[in-house]
Motif scaffolding. Structure first.
Motif, PDB file in Angstrom:
ATOM      1  N   SER A   1      53.411 -37.106  43.771  1.00 19.75           N
ATOM      2  CA  SER A   1      54.064 -36.330  44.833  1.00 19.75           C
ATOM      3  C   SER A   1      55.016 -35.282  44.277  1.00 19.75           C
ATOM      4  O   SER A   1      55.216 -34.225  44.891  1.00 19.75           O
ATOM      5  CB  SER A   1      54.813 -37.275  45.781  1.00 19.75           C
ATOM      6  N   ALA A   2      55.607 -35.541  43.111  1.00 18.64           N
ATOM      7  CA  ALA A   2      56.582 -34.606  42.534  1.00 18.64           C
ATOM      8  C   ALA A   2      55.947 -33.606  41.579  1.00 18.64           C
ATOM      9  O   ALA A   2      56.656 -32.751  41.029  1.00 18.64           O
ATOM     10  CB  ALA A   2      57.670 -35.395  41.802  1.00 18.64           C
ATOM     11  N   HIS A   3      54.644 -33.685  41.362  1.00 20.05           N
ATOM     12  CA  HIS A   3      54.001 -32.773  40.402  1.00 20.05           C
ATOM     13  C   HIS A   3      54.055 -31.350  40.947  1.00 20.05           C
ATOM     14  O   HIS A   3      53.601 -31.085  42.057  1.00 20.05           O
ATOM     15  CB  HIS A   3      52.549 -33.186  40.166  1.00 20.05           C
ATOM     16  N   PRO A   4      54.605 -30.406  40.163  1.00 21.85           N
ATOM     17  CA  PRO A   4      54.714 -29.029  40.656  1.00 21.85           C
ATOM     18  C   PRO A   4      53.377 -28.291  40.600  1.00 21.85           C
ATOM     19  O   PRO A   4      52.441 -28.711  39.932  1.00 21.85           O
ATOM     20  CB  PRO A   4      55.708 -28.399  39.672  1.00 21.85           C
TER      21      PRO A   4
ATOM     22  N   SER B   1      47.543 -38.185  33.671  1.00 25.87           N
ATOM     23  CA  SER B   1      47.777 -37.472  32.421  1.00 25.87           C
ATOM     24  C   SER B   1      49.064 -36.668  32.564  1.00 25.87           C
ATOM     25  O   SER B   1      49.562 -36.459  33.681  1.00 25.87           O
ATOM     26  CB  SER B   1      46.598 -36.551  32.087  1.00 25.87           C
ATOM     27  N   PRO B   2      49.652 -36.203  31.466  1.00 26.25           N
ATOM     28  CA  PRO B   2      50.922 -35.471  31.554  1.00 26.25           C
ATOM     29  C   PRO B   2      50.824 -34.229  32.436  1.00 26.25           C
ATOM     30  O   PRO B   2      49.750 -33.675  32.643  1.00 26.25           O
ATOM     31  CB  PRO B   2      51.197 -35.100  30.091  1.00 26.25           C
ATOM     32  N   ARG B   3      51.982 -33.813  32.940  1.00 25.00           N
ATOM     33  CA  ARG B   3      52.043 -32.633  33.804  1.00 25.00           C
ATOM     34  C   ARG B   3      51.454 -31.402  33.112  1.00 25.00           C
ATOM     35  O   ARG B   3      51.562 -31.251  31.898  1.00 25.00           O
ATOM     36  CB  ARG B   3      53.489 -32.324  34.182  1.00 25.00           C
ATOM     37  N   GLY B   4      50.838 -30.548  33.914  1.00 24.32           N
ATOM     38  CA  GLY B   4      50.300 -29.302  33.394  1.00 24.32           C
ATOM     39  C   GLY B   4      50.882 -28.110  34.125  1.00 24.32           C
ATOM     40  O   GLY B   4      51.194 -28.198  35.325  1.00 24.32           O
ATOM     41  N   PRO B   5      51.039 -26.968  33.455  1.00 29.97           N
ATOM     42  CA  PRO B   5      51.667 -25.813  34.084  1.00 29.97           C
ATOM     43  C   PRO B   5      50.835 -25.162  35.176  1.00 29.97           C
ATOM     44  O   PRO B   5      51.389 -24.436  36.015  1.00 29.97           O
ATOM     45  CB  PRO B   5      51.865 -24.849  32.907  1.00 29.97           C
ATOM     46  N   ARG B   6      49.512 -25.416  35.198  1.00 30.48           N
ATOM     47  CA  ARG B   6      48.661 -24.753  36.193  1.00 30.48           C
ATOM     48  C   ARG B   6      48.527 -25.551  37.480  1.00 30.48           C
ATOM     49  O   ARG B   6      47.993 -25.033  38.465  1.00 30.48           O
ATOM     50  CB  ARG B   6      47.276 -24.475  35.607  1.00 30.48           C
ATOM     51  N   GLY B   7      48.994 -26.792  37.473  1.00 34.69           N
ATOM     52  CA  GLY B   7      48.894 -27.587  38.684  1.00 34.69           C
ATOM     53  C   GLY B   7      48.325 -28.962  38.418  1.00 34.69           C
ATOM     54  O   GLY B   7      48.303 -29.435  37.278  1.00 34.69           O
ATOM     55  N   LEU B   8      47.852 -29.601  39.490  1.00 31.57           N
ATOM     56  CA  LEU B   8      47.401 -30.988  39.434  1.00 31.57           C
ATOM     57  C   LEU B   8      45.979 -31.105  39.952  1.00 31.57           C
ATOM     58  O   LEU B   8      45.659 -30.584  41.028  1.00 31.57           O
ATOM     59  CB  LEU B   8      48.321 -31.872  40.282  1.00 31.57           C
ATOM     60  N   ALA B   9      45.115 -31.794  39.196  1.00 31.88           N
ATOM     61  CA  ALA B   9      43.757 -32.102  39.632  1.00 31.88           C
ATOM     62  C   ALA B   9      43.702 -33.534  40.133  1.00 31.88           C
ATOM     63  O   ALA B   9      44.090 -34.458  39.409  1.00 31.88           O
ATOM     64  CB  ALA B   9      42.770 -31.900  38.488  1.00 31.88           C
ATOM     65  N   LEU B  10      43.260 -33.723  41.353  1.00 32.86           N
ATOM     66  CA  LEU B  10      43.070 -35.043  41.943  1.00 32.86           C
ATOM     67  C   LEU B  10      41.602 -35.411  41.790  1.00 32.86           C
ATOM     68  O   LEU B  10      40.732 -34.790  42.408  1.00 32.86           O
ATOM     69  CB  LEU B  10      43.450 -35.037  43.422  1.00 32.86           C
ATOM     70  N   ILE B  11      41.304 -36.404  40.953  1.00 33.05           N
ATOM     71  CA  ILE B  11      39.924 -36.787  40.678  1.00 33.05           C
ATOM     72  C   ILE B  11      39.573 -38.024  41.500  1.00 33.05           C
ATOM     73  O   ILE B  11      40.216 -39.067  41.387  1.00 33.05           O
ATOM     74  CB  ILE B  11      39.706 -37.060  39.179  1.00 33.05           C
ATOM     75  N   LEU B  12      38.533 -37.879  42.350  1.00 37.43           N
ATOM     76  CA  LEU B  12      38.075 -38.979  43.196  1.00 37.43           C
ATOM     77  C   LEU B  12      36.715 -39.433  42.689  1.00 37.43           C
ATOM     78  O   LEU B  12      35.703 -38.772  42.909  1.00 37.43           O
ATOM     79  CB  LEU B  12      37.972 -38.528  44.658  1.00 37.43           C
ATOM     80  N   PRO B  13      36.643 -40.564  41.988  1.00 34.20           N
ATOM     81  CA  PRO B  13      35.386 -41.023  41.402  1.00 34.20           C
ATOM     82  C   PRO B  13      34.403 -41.559  42.444  1.00 34.20           C
ATOM     83  O   PRO B  13      34.727 -41.716  43.630  1.00 34.20           O
ATOM     84  CB  PRO B  13      35.832 -42.148  40.452  1.00 34.20           C
ATOM     85  N   GLY B  14      33.210 -41.887  41.950  1.00 29.80           N
ATOM     86  CA  GLY B  14      32.185 -42.454  42.802  1.00 29.80           C
ATOM     87  C   GLY B  14      32.225 -43.966  42.839  1.00 29.80           C
ATOM     88  O   GLY B  14      33.068 -44.612  42.205  1.00 29.80           O
ATOM     89  N   ARG B  15      31.278 -44.561  43.582  1.00 28.05           N
ATOM     90  CA  ARG B  15      31.159 -46.007  43.655  1.00 28.05           C
ATOM     91  C   ARG B  15      30.797 -46.539  42.276  1.00 28.05           C
ATOM     92  O   ARG B  15      30.031 -45.926  41.545  1.00 28.05           O
ATOM     93  CB  ARG B  15      30.072 -46.402  44.673  1.00 28.05           C
TER      94      ARG B  15
END
Length: 310
Positions: free
Chosen positions: A112-115, A35-49
């Motif tokens: 990698s470049a997401h602030p 999803s587009p960049r957000g000012p608060r940071g980046l959420a890495l979502i790791l789904p299930g099987r």
């Protein structure tokens, strides 16, 4: 080099501007949604099987509205990532392969470049992958786990038998065969809503069914002998390791029947900066529960992230 990948926006409910990309990990092609960049940071979502990036579209929207960008991965063997010869078979040789998948997602330039700071949001099997990644130094400031697969919900007498069956079946060359008791059809297409293990919300369950009817290629059925053996080995290895030192929030439904509630409670009790919230009546998927339960999860997640300085 990353290549554009399909993303089924019509079924996802993801933020406007969400894109998907193919990245590679060795010989495997993986799909990542951003999803587009957000000012608060980046959420890495790791789904299930069995899961796929579109399933988390609504979660991505919650995070985007709160100021976060998101990255979600289709693990190898599921979603639109590379699958085994039997595409409906949930398969992996070693759980370490999922760490290669995560590394490939993190290397994607848009990731990698997401602030800003990063938060890990991991569900079920993604919870086992995420815990291992945290112990290997994953660069996040906090983590949120829902129903993490730190154990599998089996009767005590079944635990050693299941491990033996998975180990010997794999050793005997049955690694790419479906594990005993597992189904050849995606769970939501063969199990009715009443008594299902995933959610107590009919609308969310019907949403999952609609996804697979619209795009059958996203579906996945039962796991292989090799996946089961690899999962048990990883669970047994993780239980011997200390918990991560960073702040952790966890959610566990009181009606959980997929992963081991006891294993989750035991792990959280040993982590110094962790808090486990138990959700009355929730089943395996807190993010896809009733509006009331989803609201509880989101309210507590927001408060947790604010407290961590996001």
């Amino acid at each position: 080099m990353a290549q554009p990948a399909p993303f089924f926006a019509k079924i996802a409910g993801a933020p406007e501007g969400t894109t998907a990309w193919y990245v590679t990990a060795g010989e495997v092609r993986l799909r990542v949604a951003l999803s587009p960049r957000g000012p608060r940071g980046l959420a890495l979502i790791l789904p299930g099987r069995t899961e796929y990036v579109e399933k988390y579209g609504q979660v991505m929207t919650l995070l985007a509205d709160a100021g976060f960008g998101t990255a979600v991965i289709d693990w190898r063997g599921q979603g639109l990532s590379t699958r085994p010869p039997d595409p409906m078979l949930g398969h992996v040789g070693r759980f370490a392969e999922y760490q290669e998948d995560l590394a490939a997602m993190l290397a994607l330039p848009q990731v990698s470049a997401h602030p800003g700071p990063r938060v890990l949001i991991a569900h079920s099997m993604g919870g086992a992958i995420g815990l291992r990644a945290l112990l290997r130094g994953l660069g996040v400031q906090a983590a949120v786990f829902t129903s993490p697969m730190w154990g599998i919900a089996l009767e005590p007498w079944m635990q050693p038998l299941a491990r033996l069956l998975a180990r010997f079946g794999t050793a005997l060359g049955l690694g790419l065969r479906r594990a005993p008791g597992s189904k050849a059809e995606p769970y939501v297409l063969e199990a009715g809503f009443d008594g299902n293990d995933l959610t107590s919300d009919r609308a969310q369950y019907e949403r999952m069914i609609a996804h697979l009817l619209a795009h059958p290629e996203l579906g996945l059925a039962g796991p292989s002998f090799a996946w089961a053996d690899a999962a048990f080995r990883e669970i047994d290895a993780l239980v011997r390791l200390p918990g991560p030192a960073l702040p952790v929030l966890g959610f566990l439904g009181t009606a959980e029947r997929v992963v081991s509630a006891e294993a989750i409670q035991s792990r959280f009790a040993k982590m110094p900066h962790a808090r486990l919230e138990e959700l009355t009546g929730a089943r395996h998927e807190p993010w896809m529960e009733t509006p009331e339960l989803r609201g509880q999860v989101w309210k507590m997640t927001q408060a947790f992230l604010t407290a961590q300085g996001f």
